[in-house]
Design a protein around this motif. Structure first.
Motif, PDB file in Angstrom:
ATOM      1  N   THR A 129      -6.449   1.332  13.818  1.00 13.36           N
ATOM      2  CA  THR A 129      -6.433   2.207  12.540  1.00 13.36           C
ATOM      3  C   THR A 129      -5.277   2.018  11.945  1.00 13.36           C
ATOM      4  O   THR A 129      -4.048   1.826  12.486  1.00 13.36           O
ATOM      5  CB  THR A 129      -6.829   3.579  13.065  1.00 13.36           C
ATOM      6  N   SER A 130      -5.239   2.564  10.654  1.00  6.46           N
ATOM      7  CA  SER A 130      -4.076   2.810   9.665  1.00  6.46           C
ATOM      8  C   SER A 130      -2.841   3.785  10.318  1.00  6.46           C
ATOM      9  O   SER A 130      -3.541   4.765  10.813  1.00  6.46           O
ATOM     10  CB  SER A 130      -4.296   3.001   8.483  1.00  6.46           C
ATOM     11  N   LYS A 131      -1.830   3.452  10.220  1.00  4.39           N
ATOM     12  CA  LYS A 131      -0.934   4.468  10.636  1.00  4.39           C
ATOM     13  C   LYS A 131      -0.611   5.605   9.801  1.00  4.39           C
ATOM     14  O   LYS A 131       0.040   6.476   9.956  1.00  4.39           O
ATOM     15  CB  LYS A 131       0.523   3.977  11.072  1.00  4.39           C
ATOM     16  N   PHE A 132      -1.237   5.527   8.476  1.00  8.13           N
ATOM     17  CA  PHE A 132      -1.106   6.605   7.522  1.00  8.13           C
ATOM     18  C   PHE A 132      -2.322   7.411   7.653  1.00  8.13           C
ATOM     19  O   PHE A 132      -2.128   8.548   7.337  1.00  8.13           O
ATOM     20  CB  PHE A 132      -0.872   5.685   6.072  1.00  8.13           C
ATOM     21  N   THR A 133      -3.534   6.745   7.751  1.00 11.31           N
ATOM     22  CA  THR A 133      -4.678   7.486   7.619  1.00 11.31           C
ATOM     23  C   THR A 133      -5.497   7.660   9.081  1.00 11.31           C
ATOM     24  O   THR A 133      -6.490   8.492   9.033  1.00 11.31           O
ATOM     25  CB  THR A 133      -5.715   7.041   6.473  1.00 11.31           C
ATOM     26  N   ASP A 134      -5.249   6.842   9.992  1.00 10.64           N
ATOM     27  CA  ASP A 134      -5.846   6.917  11.234  1.00 10.64           C
ATOM     28  C   ASP A 134      -7.194   6.371  10.932  1.00 10.64           C
ATOM     29  O   ASP A 134      -8.180   6.535  11.830  1.00 10.64           O
ATOM     30  CB  ASP A 134      -5.846   8.300  11.806  1.00 10.64           C
ATOM     31  N   GLU A 135      -7.471   5.759  10.005  1.00 14.68           N
ATOM     32  CA  GLU A 135      -8.990   5.071   9.579  1.00 14.68           C
ATOM     33  C   GLU A 135      -8.992   3.624   9.995  1.00 14.68           C
ATOM     34  O   GLU A 135      -7.861   3.021   9.806  1.00 14.68           O
ATOM     35  CB  GLU A 135      -9.153   5.274   8.296  1.00 14.68           C
ATOM     36  N   PRO A 136      -9.893   3.251  10.500  1.00 12.99           N
ATOM     37  CA  PRO A 136      -9.851   1.617  10.630  1.00 12.99           C
ATOM     38  C   PRO A 136     -10.139   0.830   9.346  1.00 12.99           C
ATOM     39  O   PRO A 136     -10.201   1.354   8.477  1.00 12.99           O
ATOM     40  CB  PRO A 136     -11.263   1.244  11.570  1.00 12.99           C
ATOM     41  N   PHE A 137      -9.928  -0.398   9.545  1.00 14.09           N
ATOM     42  CA  PHE A 137      -9.909  -1.267   8.358  1.00 14.09           C
ATOM     43  C   PHE A 137     -11.244  -2.180   8.442  1.00 14.09           C
ATOM     44  O   PHE A 137     -11.460  -2.743   9.441  1.00 14.09           O
ATOM     45  CB  PHE A 137      -8.811  -2.329   8.409  1.00 14.09           C
ATOM     46  N   SER A 138     -12.040  -2.681   7.289  1.00 13.01           N
ATOM     47  CA  SER A 138     -13.133  -3.530   7.427  1.00 13.01           C
ATOM     48  C   SER A 138     -12.431  -4.914   7.386  1.00 13.01           C
ATOM     49  O   SER A 138     -11.102  -4.995   6.977  1.00 13.01           O
ATOM     50  CB  SER A 138     -13.907  -3.365   6.136  1.00 13.01           C
ATOM     51  N   LEU A 139     -13.092  -5.743   8.000  1.00 13.72           N
ATOM     52  CA  LEU A 139     -12.553  -7.158   8.106  1.00 13.72           C
ATOM     53  C   LEU A 139     -12.391  -7.516   6.708  1.00 13.72           C
ATOM     54  O   LEU A 139     -11.466  -8.316   6.407  1.00 13.72           O
ATOM     55  CB  LEU A 139     -13.513  -8.300   8.520  1.00 13.72           C
ATOM     56  N   ARG A 140     -13.206  -7.155   5.544  1.00 11.13           N
ATOM     57  CA  ARG A 140     -13.101  -7.650   4.158  1.00 11.13           C
ATOM     58  C   ARG A 140     -11.580  -7.170   3.842  1.00 11.13           C
ATOM     59  O   ARG A 140     -10.888  -7.821   3.136  1.00 11.13           O
ATOM     60  CB  ARG A 140     -14.093  -6.978   3.213  1.00 11.13           C
ATOM     61  N   TRP A 141     -11.290  -5.903   3.881  1.00  8.26           N
ATOM     62  CA  TRP A 141      -9.888  -5.104   3.612  1.00  8.26           C
ATOM     63  C   TRP A 141      -8.973  -6.300   4.237  1.00  8.26           C
ATOM     64  O   TRP A 141      -7.778  -6.634   3.801  1.00  8.26           O
ATOM     65  CB  TRP A 141      -9.641  -3.949   4.247  1.00  8.26           C
ATOM     66  N   ILE A 142      -8.874  -6.612   5.472  1.00 10.25           N
ATOM     67  CA  ILE A 142      -7.992  -7.347   6.107  1.00 10.25           C
ATOM     68  C   ILE A 142      -7.693  -8.951   5.561  1.00 10.25           C
ATOM     69  O   ILE A 142      -6.722  -9.333   5.274  1.00 10.25           O
ATOM     70  CB  ILE A 142      -8.229  -7.557   7.591  1.00 10.25           C
ATOM     71  N   TYR A 143      -8.930  -9.236   5.294  1.00  6.96           N
ATOM     72  CA  TYR A 143      -8.855 -10.814   4.452  1.00  6.96           C
ATOM     73  C   TYR A 143      -8.239 -10.571   3.098  1.00  6.96           C
ATOM     74  O   TYR A 143      -7.411 -11.214   2.789  1.00  6.96           O
ATOM     75  CB  TYR A 143     -10.203 -11.181   4.167  1.00  6.96           C
ATOM     76  N   THR A 144      -8.412  -9.387   2.435  1.00  4.89           N
ATOM     77  CA  THR A 144      -7.904  -9.202   1.104  1.00  4.89           C
ATOM     78  C   THR A 144      -6.418  -9.100   1.029  1.00  4.89           C
ATOM     79  O   THR A 144      -5.736  -9.601   0.594  1.00  4.89           O
ATOM     80  CB  THR A 144      -8.589  -8.032   0.340  1.00  4.89           C
ATOM     81  N   HIS A 145      -5.978  -8.200   2.277  1.00  3.55           N
ATOM     82  CA  HIS A 145      -4.653  -7.817   2.288  1.00  3.55           C
ATOM     83  C   HIS A 145      -3.786  -9.101   2.853  1.00  3.55           C
ATOM     84  O   HIS A 145      -2.730  -9.531   2.200  1.00  3.55           O
ATOM     85  CB  HIS A 145      -4.634  -6.976   3.561  1.00  3.55           C
ATOM     86  N   MET A 146      -4.420 -10.030   3.652  1.00  3.98           N
ATOM     87  CA  MET A 146      -3.937 -11.173   3.947  1.00  3.98           C
ATOM     88  C   MET A 146      -3.779 -12.377   2.989  1.00  3.98           C
ATOM     89  O   MET A 146      -2.755 -12.972   2.851  1.00  3.98           O
ATOM     90  CB  MET A 146      -4.805 -11.993   5.218  1.00  3.98           C
ATOM     91  N   ILE A 147      -4.709 -12.317   1.997  1.00  2.47           N
ATOM     92  CA  ILE A 147      -4.434 -13.016   0.731  1.00  2.47           C
ATOM     93  C   ILE A 147      -3.308 -12.377  -0.006  1.00  2.47           C
ATOM     94  O   ILE A 147      -2.477 -13.209  -0.396  1.00  2.47           O
ATOM     95  CB  ILE A 147      -5.929 -12.989  -0.208  1.00  2.47           C
ATOM     96  N   GLU A 148      -3.013 -11.290  -0.295  1.00  6.04           N
ATOM     97  CA  GLU A 148      -2.253 -10.564  -1.037  1.00  6.04           C
ATOM     98  C   GLU A 148      -0.775 -10.978  -0.243  1.00  6.04           C
ATOM     99  O   GLU A 148       0.384 -11.349  -0.894  1.00  6.04           O
ATOM    100  CB  GLU A 148      -2.286  -9.159  -1.046  1.00  6.04           C
ATOM    101  N   GLU A 149      -0.618 -10.770   1.000  1.00  3.63           N
ATOM    102  CA  GLU A 149       0.477 -11.121   1.784  1.00  3.63           C
ATOM    103  C   GLU A 149       1.141 -12.411   1.657  1.00  3.63           C
ATOM    104  O   GLU A 149       2.175 -12.709   1.304  1.00  3.63           O
ATOM    105  CB  GLU A 149       0.332 -10.561   3.098  1.00  3.63           C
ATOM    106  N   TYR A 150       0.128 -13.510   1.813  1.00  3.49           N
ATOM    107  CA  TYR A 150       0.449 -15.115   1.590  1.00  3.49           C
ATOM    108  C   TYR A 150       0.792 -15.078   0.152  1.00  3.49           C
ATOM    109  O   TYR A 150       1.863 -15.817  -0.269  1.00  3.49           O
ATOM    110  CB  TYR A 150      -0.691 -16.011   2.028  1.00  3.49           C
TER     111      TYR A 150
END
Length: 170
Positions: A129-150
């Motif tokens: 989960t998020s250290k800020f909200t304690d909510e889990p992430f969707s795989l979609r969110w993780i993919y989008t974040h990874m694209i942004e990170e790269y």
């Protein structure tokens, strides 16, 4: 530079597009590192910064590991290069660190990430989960974040590579 890079089809379904863009950005980072010596890959961007191409690859190995192993499936894998004592350890290269090791580790983490994501739907939620909200992430969110990170770090890689040998472009 000869690392092949592909863009996803313009009319692909969402998952194919997300995975395609993530792979494109992974390939772009490899492309920016291609044809350089270990010494060049260690070259810092602008002193006093420790940011180097090899450091970026090591950083992205840890990012892949963090999001797909620790967050997505909760496998408890610890960091590869950084620690509480050295939070930027991936950028602090020693004489023993080599491109071959960094590249192999990064590619290994990418393969694990693909394997872990393969059995999940885009709406499936992470075990971590998020250290800020304690909510889990969707795989979609993780993919989008990874694209942004790269994408962000590929901008850094562009500038570092130009400084090393003048190479510019995609």
């Amino acid at each position: 530079m000869t690392t092949p890079r592909t863009e996803p089809a313009q009319n692909a379904d969402e998952r194919t597009m997300l995975e395609g863009w993530l792979d494109h950005h992974r390939q772009t980072l490899a492309h920016k590192c291609e044809g350089l010596t270990d010494a060049q890959l260690r070259t810092a961007s602008v002193p006093p910064s420790d940011l180097s191409l090899m450091g970026l690859v090591r950083h992205m190995a840890d990012v892949e590991r963090s999001w797909f192993r620790r967050v997505l499936v909760g496998d408890g894998a610890g960091p590869l290069y950084y620690s509480d004592a050295d939070p930027d350890g991936e950028f602090h290269l020693t004489d023993e660190d080599t491109w071959a090791q960094a590249y192999a580790t990064w590619q290994g983490e990418i393969e694990v990430a693909r394997r872990y994501a393969a059995g999940l739907a885009l709406d499936d939620l992470s075990r971590g989960t998020s250290k800020f909200t304690d909510e889990p992430f969707s795989l979609r969110w993780i993919y989008t974040h990874m694209i942004e990170e790269y994408a962000r770090h590929n901008g850094h890689a562009d500038l570092i590579r130009e400084r090393i040998d003048g190479s510019t472009g995609d």
